[in-house]
Structures are given as structure tokens and as C-alpha cells.
Design an enzyme around this catalytic site. Sequence first.
Site, PDB file in Angstrom:
ATOM      1  N   ARG B 259       0.862  -1.183   0.000  1.00  0.00           N
ATOM      2  CA  ARG B 259       0.000   0.000   0.000  1.00  0.00           C
ATOM      3  C   ARG B 259       0.898   1.233   0.000  1.00  0.00           C
ATOM      4  O   ARG B 259       1.493   1.558   1.028  1.00  0.00           O
ATOM      5  CB  ARG B 259      -0.883  -0.025   1.248  1.00  0.00           C
ATOM      6  CG  ARG B 259      -2.144   0.822   1.147  1.00  0.00           C
ATOM      7  CD  ARG B 259      -2.863   0.857   2.478  1.00  0.00           C
ATOM      8  NE  ARG B 259      -2.149   1.706   3.416  1.00  0.00           N
ATOM      9  CZ  ARG B 259      -2.204   1.596   4.738  1.00  0.00           C
ATOM     10  NH1 ARG B 259      -2.921   0.654   5.301  1.00  0.00           N
ATOM     11  NH2 ARG B 259      -1.531   2.426   5.516  1.00  0.00           N
ATOM     12  N   HIS B 263      -4.003   4.452   4.544  1.00  0.00           N
ATOM     13  CA  HIS B 263      -5.150   3.541   4.428  1.00  0.00           C
ATOM     14  C   HIS B 263      -6.305   4.233   3.712  1.00  0.00           C
ATOM     15  O   HIS B 263      -6.856   3.710   2.747  1.00  0.00           O
ATOM     16  CB  HIS B 263      -5.587   3.075   5.816  1.00  0.00           C
ATOM     17  CG  HIS B 263      -6.881   2.328   5.802  1.00  0.00           C
ATOM     18  ND1 HIS B 263      -7.014   1.096   5.217  1.00  0.00           N
ATOM     19  CD2 HIS B 263      -8.114   2.660   6.274  1.00  0.00           C
ATOM     20  CE1 HIS B 263      -8.273   0.680   5.345  1.00  0.00           C
ATOM     21  NE2 HIS B 263      -8.951   1.619   5.981  1.00  0.00           N
ATOM     22  N   TYR B 272       2.544   4.807  12.069  1.00  0.00           N
ATOM     23  CA  TYR B 272       2.871   3.402  12.306  1.00  0.00           C
ATOM     24  C   TYR B 272       3.778   2.767  11.258  1.00  0.00           C
ATOM     25  O   TYR B 272       4.295   1.675  11.457  1.00  0.00           O
ATOM     26  CB  TYR B 272       1.573   2.578  12.434  1.00  0.00           C
ATOM     27  CG  TYR B 272       0.603   2.764  11.271  1.00  0.00           C
ATOM     28  CD1 TYR B 272       0.815   2.097  10.066  1.00  0.00           C
ATOM     29  CD2 TYR B 272      -0.509   3.591  11.377  1.00  0.00           C
ATOM     30  CE1 TYR B 272      -0.069   2.257   9.006  1.00  0.00           C
ATOM     31  CE2 TYR B 272      -1.394   3.766  10.320  1.00  0.00           C
ATOM     32  CZ  TYR B 272      -1.174   3.092   9.146  1.00  0.00           C
ATOM     33  OH  TYR B 272      -2.031   3.251   8.101  1.00  0.00           O
TER      34      TYR B 272
HETATM   35  C1  LIG Z   1     -16.184  -6.060   9.444  1.00  0.00           C
HETATM   36  C2  LIG Z   1     -15.330  -4.855   9.391  1.00  0.00           C
HETATM   37  N1  LIG Z   1     -14.489  -4.601  10.410  1.00  0.00           N
HETATM   38  C3  LIG Z   1     -13.715  -3.490  10.407  1.00  0.00           C
HETATM   39  C4  LIG Z   1     -13.768  -2.609   9.368  1.00  0.00           C
HETATM   40  C5  LIG Z   1     -12.923  -1.345   9.407  1.00  0.00           C
HETATM   41  N2  LIG Z   1     -11.802  -1.417   8.462  1.00  0.00           N
HETATM   42  C6  LIG Z   1     -11.908  -0.883   7.241  1.00  0.00           C
HETATM   43  S1  LIG Z   1     -10.569  -1.230   6.290  1.00  0.00           S
HETATM   44  C7  LIG Z   1      -9.821  -2.112   7.528  1.00  0.00           C
HETATM   45  C8  LIG Z   1      -8.502  -2.774   7.265  1.00  0.00           C
HETATM   46  C9  LIG Z   1      -8.577  -3.709   6.108  1.00  0.00           C
HETATM   47  O1  LIG Z   1      -7.326  -4.212   5.753  1.00  0.00           O
HETATM   48  P1  LIG Z   1      -7.155  -5.196   4.530  1.00  0.00           P
HETATM   49  O2  LIG Z   1      -8.199  -6.240   4.562  1.00  0.00           O
HETATM   50  O3  LIG Z   1      -5.750  -5.654   4.506  1.00  0.00           O
HETATM   51  O4  LIG Z   1      -7.482  -4.322   3.266  1.00  0.00           O
HETATM   52  P2  LIG Z   1      -6.726  -3.021   2.764  1.00  0.00           P
HETATM   53  O5  LIG Z   1      -7.428  -1.854   3.384  1.00  0.00           O
HETATM   54  O6  LIG Z   1      -5.309  -3.128   3.165  1.00  0.00           O
HETATM   55  O7  LIG Z   1      -6.891  -3.029   1.283  1.00  0.00           O
HETATM   56  C10 LIG Z   1     -10.615  -2.103   8.670  1.00  0.00           C
HETATM   57  C11 LIG Z   1     -10.248  -2.732   9.936  1.00  0.00           C
HETATM   58  C12 LIG Z   1     -14.660  -2.915   8.315  1.00  0.00           C
HETATM   59  N3  LIG Z   1     -14.797  -2.115   7.241  1.00  0.00           N
HETATM   60  N4  LIG Z   1     -15.417  -4.035   8.349  1.00  0.00           N
END
Ligand SMILES: Cc1ncc(C[n+]2csc(CCOP(=O)(O)OP(=O)(O)O)c2C)c(N)n1
Lengths: 360, 360, 326, 326
Positions: B259, B263, B272
Site C-alpha cells: 500500500r 489507508h 505506524y
Molecule cells: C467487518 C469490518 N471490520 C472493520 C472494518 C474497518 N476497516 C476498514 S478497512 C480495515 C482494514 C482492512 O485491511 P485489509 O483487509 O488488509 O485491506 P486493505 O485496506 O489493506 O486493502 C478495517 C479494519 C470494516 N470495514 N469491516
Amino acid sequence: MTIVAKFEIKYTQYLDENGELLTNNPPAIAKDFDCLKKLYRDMALVRQMDIKAYALQRTGKLGTYAAATGQEAIGVGYASVMNHDDVLVPYYRGQAAMVQHGVSVEEVFLFWGGDERGCDFKNEMAKQDFPIAVPIATQSLHATGVAKAMQLRGEKRCVFTEIGEGGTSQGDFYEALNVAGIWNLGVVFIVNNNQWAISVPSGLQTACKTYAQKAIAAGIDCQQVDGNDIIAVHEAALKAAEKARNGGGPTLIECISLRLCDHTTADDASRYRPDGELEEGWKKEPLLRLRKYLEANSQWSEVLENEMLTEVNQLIQSNADNYENLAAQPPEAMFDYLYAELPERTLQQREVAMARGAKQ
Amino acid sequence: MTIVAKFEIKYTQYLDENGELLTNNPPAIAKDFDCLKKLYRDMALVRQMDIKAYALQRTGKLGTYAAATGQEAIGVGYASVMNHDDVLVPYYRGQAAMVQHGVSVEEVFLFWGGDERGCDFKNEMAKQDFPIAVPIATQSLHATGVAKAMQLRGEKRCVFTEIGEGGTSQGDFYEALNVAGIWNLGVVFIVNNNQWAISVPSGLQTACKTYAQKAIAAGIDCQQVDGNDIIAVHEAALKAAEKARNGGGPTLIECISLRLCDHTTADDASRYRPDGELEEGWKKEPLLRLRKYLEANSQWSEVLENEMLTEVNQLIQSNADNYENLAAQPPEAMFDYLYAELPERTLQQREVAMARGAKQ
Amino acid sequence: MKAITLIEAVNMAMAYEMTQDKEVVVFGEDVGANGGVFRATDGLQEKFGEARVIDTPLAEAMIAGVAIGMAAQGMKPVAEIQFMGFIFPAADHIISHCARLRNRTRGRLTLPLVIRAPYGGGIHAPENHSESTEAIFAHIPGLKVVIPSNPSRAYGLMLAAIRDPDPVIFLEPKRVYRIEKHEIEDDGEDYPLGVCFVDREGTDITLISWGAMMHETRQAAEKLAALGVSAEVIDVATINPLDIATILDSVAKTGRVCIVQEAPKAGALGSEIAAEIAEKGIMNLLAPIGRVSGFDTVMPYYRLEKQFMPKVEHIVEEARRIVEYK
Amino acid sequence: MKAITLIEAVNMAMAYEMTQDKEVVVFGEDVGANGGVFRATDGLQEKFGEARVIDTPLAEAMIAGVAIGMAAQGMKPVAEIQFMGFIFPAADHIISHCARLRNRTRGRLTLPLVIRAPYGGGIHAPENHSESTEAIFAHIPGLKVVIPSNPSRAYGLMLAAIRDPDPVIFLEPKRVYRIEKHEIEDDGEDYPLGVCFVDREGTDITLISWGAMMHETRQAAEKLAALGVSAEVIDVATINPLDIATILDSVAKTGRVCIVQEAPKAGALGSEIAAEIAEKGIMNLLAPIGRVSGFDTVMPYYRLEKQFMPKVEHIVEEARRIVEYK
Ligand SMILES: Cc1ncc(C[n+]2csc(CCOP(=O)(O)OP(=O)(O)O)c2C)c(N)n1
Ligand SMILES: Cc1ncc(C[n+]2csc(CCOP(=O)(O)OP(=O)(O)O)c2C)c(N)n1
Ligand SMILES: [Mg+2]
Ligand SMILES: [Mg+2]
């Protein structure tokens, strides 16, 4: 193209269905006949307890009951390696392990008899054990939480938790494996692969060749054992428990057995079970082969068998008597364990319930 | 002790970070320069769209936005193998694949701009695609349901669904893999392993060596590719899609990237992220290496680059203009898509909302 | 035409619609060879084949999620959750997606699906098999929640649920699965969703209930009649969206209300009904609104479950108190 | 003593209790190095180390399940669900286990845990980040559900929640996370759970609310005062179990009630409050019970969210209608 990871799943069996050792180099327990006789008796206790439970259910004295017939070696096998201060987080067909870890037969009956006191284990050894979690696979996560507490406190204890092969399809099971892996928790996950989830055969449950390999998704150790062979179950559990207590992290042990009974007393497996499966299954069941092995080593006899059966059945009967004689809880028991302190509004309802109860 | 199952995880990369081919025998697309140029342009479109989105957000014209910077090869790569009638079930960082499969840039902006019309895809190709599912990993299960419908109807179509590596910790993801495996569904699961789940690094997410191996738990095919190498992503997706459409069942493809952004616009990764990671990451990013490869093959130039950027930025700007000029939906739009027919009680509330809206 | 039970009516409705509409598929845990643990899907796999009557792996989130995907493709899944106590792993899909996909996509993708689940107590089942948590789904806009109280309504409402273009949570009061039989013509005639049924007309008090408690409520009305009290009885049937108009009409007539539910009292459906009356019908009220309900505690294990559940006498008692209120 | 916001108060309370009690551990998604997406756990990992402030894998069922296991061992987990919209994967653990383990084991195993989650709309967040679904957990016996409405209450109630021997769902109204500051002594003094706070005394009408809507409700009370209407304002604070006595006392005094909530109307907490009044306080009522609430529809994407949420003027309007009712 490069290979970045490799895995293999090992299967272990020591005692074949004829009660013969398959190796010249078996684990120590294979020669510890006192221990084996005790385990044989413990398995018989579970078998007889199930029979008694069926009898109670069929005569209207017990609710729905899930027998562990054919799977006694699993629960007795792994729970026999548990220390007093290890914690058991069972599933509903986990009575073999529960009784092994100190839950009384009466408590088992109380649970299935619709009485919460069946979850209030009185034996010190079981005091921290979880009661049965009816919603399938939730227990796997509770086990990881217990192990996390042990880890934070620096304790050399471990957690055993059991699940059916059907239950492994639940997300909770996988989430538990994953967190146990990344946090290196001292949990041993036992999969009781009895090949049926009510009427759904293992072949409709997952495309996996083994249930053990589900742990690969969490990066944790795993293996498959013959769940009808208590020596194999015991040995695998022993190693996993030691590893878990010493910071070596989690293990998944798939124990292959067969459900030699209906799913529960409410089920009629003849609706869906293929002909002949039961007959074949009974040839491989865990008690028979251990008895043969003991007999072949001149450690067992008809006389000992009968003495043992008398002893366990007396134990069961006295537990059943206690169970049957125990008066139902009073209506206010519905309220007395809801919170440490009952809120005002619910206190009033408690009085209503008591008044109604008094009228009856 | 016998070995009952063996697995290995393969990793594929064709184009290294210097834009050099690592094999003399690359997939056909490596020599299809028209196609590669198109894919390069499509990746640039996503990169520029993200830049525009940030600009809009920073000037208060857009809500929180999740850029895909550094991960363009994944979405563009796999969605470019999708047929018109294949179905995309994206995740919130899936704009690369969404735009590739017909979603307009305006719709992407509308979604993040807090307008449901961003989920009402107008392009025929995207008409059956799912909108973004905000609750992580739920989309994986929806994808299996779509594939089940295709299977029951005997259609030669397939489903692509994407998830972040963090999302693979959710039970839903595993349940989806498992049911896709046992039902042999035509789903391709793409794991965008960008190494971060907001602030949680992959090293705290799972003990797995690879995310690909999570599919072993479901008995389905899996592999790992360099997610910065669009040739590798495209090739793996192409094979998986063909297999899926022809009854060969599901595949999981882990695409390793990084990434190269926060985020979301609401995040500050400097809190971080370890020093130097970004600098290293930018050397490996997917556009640069493809451009180098195209240039080395005399297929690209500064002039073409500028022409292309002008074209995509015009496209983006006109979409942004449309987005900015689109009036908000009227208050009654809150009610008009709740049910096919609005119940009486809610109709009354709709009138209240309209009256309040009219007052403003 | 033979007399059938509520569960047979559910079965008959599914079979009818599967015959009419190839897009209807049934799936869930043990719905196939076993015909469902209560036999709701008995014989369906034989009749319609394994492709349309599908035993799923054991995972409720998956069941709901698959239903969503299939329905978005225009199929009409009828998914079973074995007991309502096991619906919670599917809660996210039901609340975050079933209720929202039409709205989210401005009508582009819709979900003509049904999720069936037996619910409620009284059959001596283990923990988590006896709860009444319908209020949770009654609070979610975008869902329809339907509860039949007798065999005819089960048939008609199930047909309507399958045909409805939106997601329907169909909760089956298992305590009355086999308690009475109705002669039902298997003619595919559905009953309307979203309306209450006035089961019995009366002038002194309105008794409002749904599901298994309708059984007690009807009996209470009989007893009240014997005591000279004329009770109007309303079967809510669709608890979301609520047909409050029918209820308010009745209250306008009787001026007195007693709501009967098996669920714990706090924050249940009865509260919503009472609140609506207190907002829109209070001027017609001649007495406080009574709620006869389960207690605000965990449904006890079965040995005490009778102590938890409202009984005919409690309804009669409360109704009399309300009728006598001055 | 410096003035701090609601979210800083949550942070301060957790830090206080972690210092006092070694059994308190904090975990959830992004609570560690990142200090939480709203900074609720800011600085905690630095202060208390990675062993006690733990970044979990991304799985809400797991977070709740782990909390249960730890709490059953006597630890005091304070788990964060990043947004309440993501609590549903954990619903099974909360409903089937948190609320029940004490009861199930006759008090042998208890769960002194807290599950925190920010909730509610108004911050222009994406879908599933803005809902108010507190009614679901308010209906579950065995849970405590607590919602602070200002910084002081956040501090005192969070301390009480951590110290409570039973599971507490602690919902934080994120719209007011930073809207006002209170000077709070970091002295570890908690506020009682299970009681409503009377924020303002009045004689003409009782305004009842909780969470972020308290903000609008207090403003409405001001405006009403300017119009010559004396409003009593109640902050429910603990929505389960409900302190209905305080509410009934107020109603006995004012005779008129307006409940204010952000959630959709049907089957929400406001319904329970209205139902209780309609059952036990109706004889004191001089007017219908008003409910100002969100609509019975899905919380819209943020461009329309303001159209969904009740505003000060709606409360004033409804309160005046009620006060003028004859
Ligand atoms: C069920 C749920 N829990 C928490 C979140 C909050 N949240 C949004 S993105 C994220 C991290 C996701 O990381 P990853 O799956 O690696 O995807 P990336 O954002 O890196 O593409 C979190 C915790 C959410 N959208 N849905
Ligand atoms: C969450 C959940 N879903 C469904 C059930 C109903 N149910 C009870 S046992 C069972 C089958 C379990 O099979 P398996 O996990 O293989 O365990 P076994 O009974 O064979 O020991 C089902 C579906 C349940 N208890 N919990
Ligand atoms: Mg099984
Ligand atoms: Mg990621």
C-alpha cells in the site's frame, strides 16, 4: 515460478482394529497397562453413561441427548493428558472429555435434563472449564481467550477444545485457529471427525482431503490420528499439551472416528445413513480393539470386564438417582444468576415469578 | 505414521522491478504490446483517479477515500480477463477492478461522496456487479452465491471477488472458500496483500507464511503472484477464470503488493509505518516496471506518456465535473428504494422528510 | 384436501412454489435427505432433486451470504436456519446486506429471498433452541419479518414470502408446528404480507399477539367471553413493517389493549405496539396498555421454561385488570 | 486538571484503570501503534506495552470470543469494535454467550468485560459507519448497555463499566467525541451504571434522550425555556437495564413526554420507554407520548444523512405540540 511453502499431513495409528500394534516402537503408554486399563474403564464409563442417558430419555426422564458412541477414545484420550489446572472448552458431544476432566455424570444428565446446574461443575478440576456451548464453533474462540489469559499471566497451563468435523465449516473455528497461530496460544484444537454432521456426510462438508489441513490456513501445526485408537489420540494430545504449556503454541489434531449412534435422541439416522456403514463401523470401534490388545497381553478377562462394568454402572446409577431426585430449581432461579446484582425492574418480575410458582 | 496429504504454494513473477522479463517463455500477453499498453493506460487511470480523489477530499468535495496506489496491477490485471457477463464482487479498495469492468469514475466519486447513485452502475457490463460491501469479507460469501446461481443455471460465467490480506482473518472469507470448494463454484478469490490492514502489519495478522495457503483449508487451488507484475496477475487470473467458467471450480490468487498510500484520507500512516518502507516500495511499483518494459521494447515514450496522461486526466476531470455538478438526491430518495413498495407507515415519514426538505 | 399442520403447510407452500417457479431453491443444514430436523423440507429433495434442495456445510453466515448472492442474480432462495438461536452468525448479512442491497444500489440489485427459522420455546429443547428474538429483526428497516400462527396462514404467508421481491425473515413458531390442523387447498393462493389479521371481533378489549402465543391468546379470549368480556383478537403476522392502522382501529373501538408476547418484555415488539398506541391512539385509551410477556431474563433451560412463558391465565388476569380499570 | 473531550475521557478512564488493575487489557483492530482510528486508545500501548494493548487480527467474532475467554479467567478485557456497524459478526458471542455465561453456569463463570464501539451518524462517514442499532442490545437480558453523552459521564461510566462484574456494551456517540470539553479530575471516581441522569429540571414536559442526541435535546430545552416552556431533561445513559423509575417520577411531575433518538423509530429504545410509561404512568399523562427519531429507513449515505437525523427544531416543534395538547 518458485515454491514458497510446503506442507504435509501425517496420519498416525498404533493399534489396529484387531488390537494389534502396528509398530515395534509405540509410545510409552502402549506398555503402561495400568494406565490403559484405566482408560479402557473410562471409555466404558462413557459408553454406559450414554446407554443410561438413552434409557432415561426414552422413558421421558431426560431431554434430547447426544451420545458419543464410537468416539469414546477421542475425549477420554485427550482429556487424560490434561492437568488439573488445564482448561477444557468442550462441545455438546464432549461428555467423554468432560467426565475425564472431573465433570460428574450427574452434571451431564442435569445439562441434558434442562437444568443449568449441570453447568456448575463442582469438581475442583473442572471449576474453570467451560460448559457446553450449544452454538457450534463459538467454543473455539473462547478457548483462545482462555489461553490468552494464561499467556499474559505467564502460566504453564493449556487449553483443550473440541469440535465436530461439521463445526469446522464455521468461520469462528477458523478465526480461532488464526488468532491462536499469530498469538502463539497454548490451545489444542481437537476435531472429532465422526464423519457426520447430523445428516450431512463429511463429503458434503468440505472439499478438504483432511480436516487437519484446515490448520494450514492459520500457519499452525496439525496432524491426523485414528480416533478409534486411544494410544494414538493420547500420544498426539500429550505432545501437543506439553508444547502448548511451554510456549510452543497451538496444535490441531483431527481424530477420525465414526458416529455409531444417531445424532441425538431426536434423530433417526436410518433416514440418511447408508446401509452397512454401522456394521463396518462397529468392527473398528475403540473399546473393542483396546480390549483385544489388553487381552492379548493377558491384562484383561471376562471377569475383569464384568467387575468393571458393575463398578461403572453403579456409579452411573447413583448419579442417575441423584439426578432424578434433585428437585427442580425454584422459579426465582431464572433471575438469580442474570447479573451480579439484579436491577430493580427485574426484581419485580422475580417476585411475580415466585408468586406464580407458589400458586402451582 | 503415513503422509496422507501434501501441498505446496507456488509464487509467480514474470516482470521484475527493472522491467525485465525473468523467463524466456512468458505468457502470450508479454508480447501483446497493444494489450499491455492498454493495461498500462488503465493502471495510470486508476493512479490519476486516486490523485484526483485526494484533491477533491482535501478541498472538502469528497468524503473519506481509499486509494489503491501501488496496487493498480492487481485490479486492472484480473478484471481485464473478465468477460462482460462475468460478475465482479469488489471490496472498498477495488476501484481498479471496478473501473476496468465498466464502473465509471463518476460512480466511484459518488460512492465516496456519500451518494448511493455511485452503486447504481449504468454500464451494461457492470449491471450485475455488486457494489462495495463495507463490512469486510462479507463480499466473499456474496460471490459464492452469485456463482451458485450461475452453476444452477448452467452458465459459463464466473465471479471475481477481491479482499485485503487483513480481511482474510474474517470467518466469512473462510466460509466462502469452503463452500466454493465443496460446491465447486466458479469463483476466483483475489487477495490483495498490500501488507497492511490500516495500521496492522501482515506480521500481526496471521502466522501463515502465505495468504495463498488459506485455500488449503478449503481444498481449493491456490497460488501466489507478484501483485506488482501485471503480467503475472493477468496470467493467473486468465487461467483461473477459464477454469471457473468451465466447471473447474474456484481458485485463490494471492497478489503481493504494498500500500503506497495511507489507508484512507482519514488515516496518517506515518504514525505506524516503518521508515524507508515507502521509498523501497516505490521502486517496485507496478506502473514503473511496465513502462520500463514497454520502453525497452520501443513501445513507449515520453510523448506517448504525456498523451496518455492528458487523455486519462481529461476523462477524470469530466467525470469529476459531472460528480460535482450532480445535485444531491431529494430527501425522499431515502425511502424510494427501501422496498419494492413502501409500507403505509413509512410513506407518512417520507412526506415528513419531503416537507422538512422543502423548508430548507 | 386433507387437514395439515403448520409445518406441513410450510412444506406444501414451498413445494407448490418450487413446482411453479424454477428459480426457487431451498437450502440449509440437513434440509436434503433428512428433510430438515423438523421435517419442514420433507420429500422436497426427492421431488426436486439435489440441485434445488441443497444440504449446505454448517455455517449460517454462509447460508445467508449465499442466499444474497443467488437472489442478486434473480433466483429465489429459501434458506433455512435450523433454529433461530443460530441466526446470529448470519446477523451481519441480514442486517448489513439483506436489508440494504436494494437501497444501496438504488433498486439495481434486489433480493427476493426468504430466510426461514423455527423459533420460540416450549418443546423441551436445549439452550439456544427456545428463544424469541424476533424484535431484533423487527427493528431493521428494509427487512420484512413474518410469523404465521396457524397452518392456513403458514401456507398463504410462505407463498407470499417467496413471491415477495424483498427479503423476508420467516419465523416459524415451532411450539405450534403440530398443535392444530387446517384443511388447506393447495391452490397457491397467498395471503398478504404487511397486514394484521383480526381473528375475532370484540368490543371490550383488544388482545394483540403473534406466533405461538396466538394459541394462548385465542384461548384467553374464549375464557374472557365466558366471563362476559368481549375481546377482539389481532394476529400481527407481519411484525415488520407493522400494520399499525388495523391495531389503532381496534383500539379506537375497544379503548383497552393487552399485548401478549413470549419474548422478554424490554425492547420487544410489544413495546413498539404500545408506543405507537401511546402516540397515536392514546385519546381512545380507557386504561393503561398491558403487556403480558416473558420475563427480562435469559430463557431458562427447559426444566423451568414453563415458568418463563406467559400462560392463558396470565392473559385473562391482565385483560380483566385492564377491563376493570377505571 | 485540563478540559478534555469525550473521547479523551474514554482514554483517560482506560488509562486510569489499567494503572490500578493489572487485569485490565485493551485490544481490538488498530488500538495499538495507531491508538485507534478515533484515538480512543492513543498512547496506551506506549504506556502499558504491547502485552496489554493488543492489535488483533481483523475479526470481530474473534475479538468478542477472546474477550469472553479472558474474562472467564478473571481478566478484565476492554475490547474495541472499530465501528458499531461492524459489531454484527460478534453478535452471536454477545447475545449467546456474554449475556448468558453467568446465568448458564449458575454464577460459576462470570464475564467482567467491556466491549466499546463508536456509533451513530453525523460525521460524513461511509455506509455502515453511522447507524444507531443500540436497541438490539438493549433487548438482551444479561447485557448492560451504556451510552455516555458528555466527557464527564464518559469518564465515570467507563470506569464503572470496567469495574462492573458483568459484560458491558459501551457505545460511544462519535458525533460528539470532540464537540465539548469538561474539566475532569482524573481521580478514578466512577458514575453509577443503571441510573438515568436528570440533566435539567423542569415542570412542563420531560425530554428523554441518550448519546449524541442529548446535545440537540439540551439545546431544545434551552429554546423551549426561551419560549416559556420548562423542560426536564433526562439522559438515559444506561439503556439496559433501564432505570424506568426516574423516568416515571419525572412524568408524574410533568405529565408530558417527548423521547428523542437518532435510531429509526420502529422497535427502538424509545418504544420501550414509551411502552413503560403507557403501562405504568399513563394516569399521569396529559398528552400523547411523542417520539422524535430517525426515520424507519436505512441510514442514507452521508450526503443525505442530515435529512435523516432529528434536529433541534424538530424536538422543539414536537415538544410544543405536546405541551399545547389538550
Ligand atoms: C467487518 C469490518 N471490520 C472493520 C472494518 C474497518 N476497516 C476498514 S478497512 C480495515 C482494514 C482492512 O485491511 P485489509 O483487509 O488488509 O485491506 P486493505 O485496506 O489493506 O486493502 C478495517 C479494519 C470494516 N470495514 N469491516
Ligand atoms: C451455530 C449452530 N448451527 C446449527 C446447530 C445445530 N446443530 C447441532 S449439532 C449439528 C451438527 C454438528 O455436526 P458436527 O460438527 O460434525 O458434530 P457432531 O454432532 O457430529 O459431533 C447441527 C447442525 C448448532 N448447534 N449451532
Ligand atoms: Mg460430526
Ligand atoms: Mg491490506
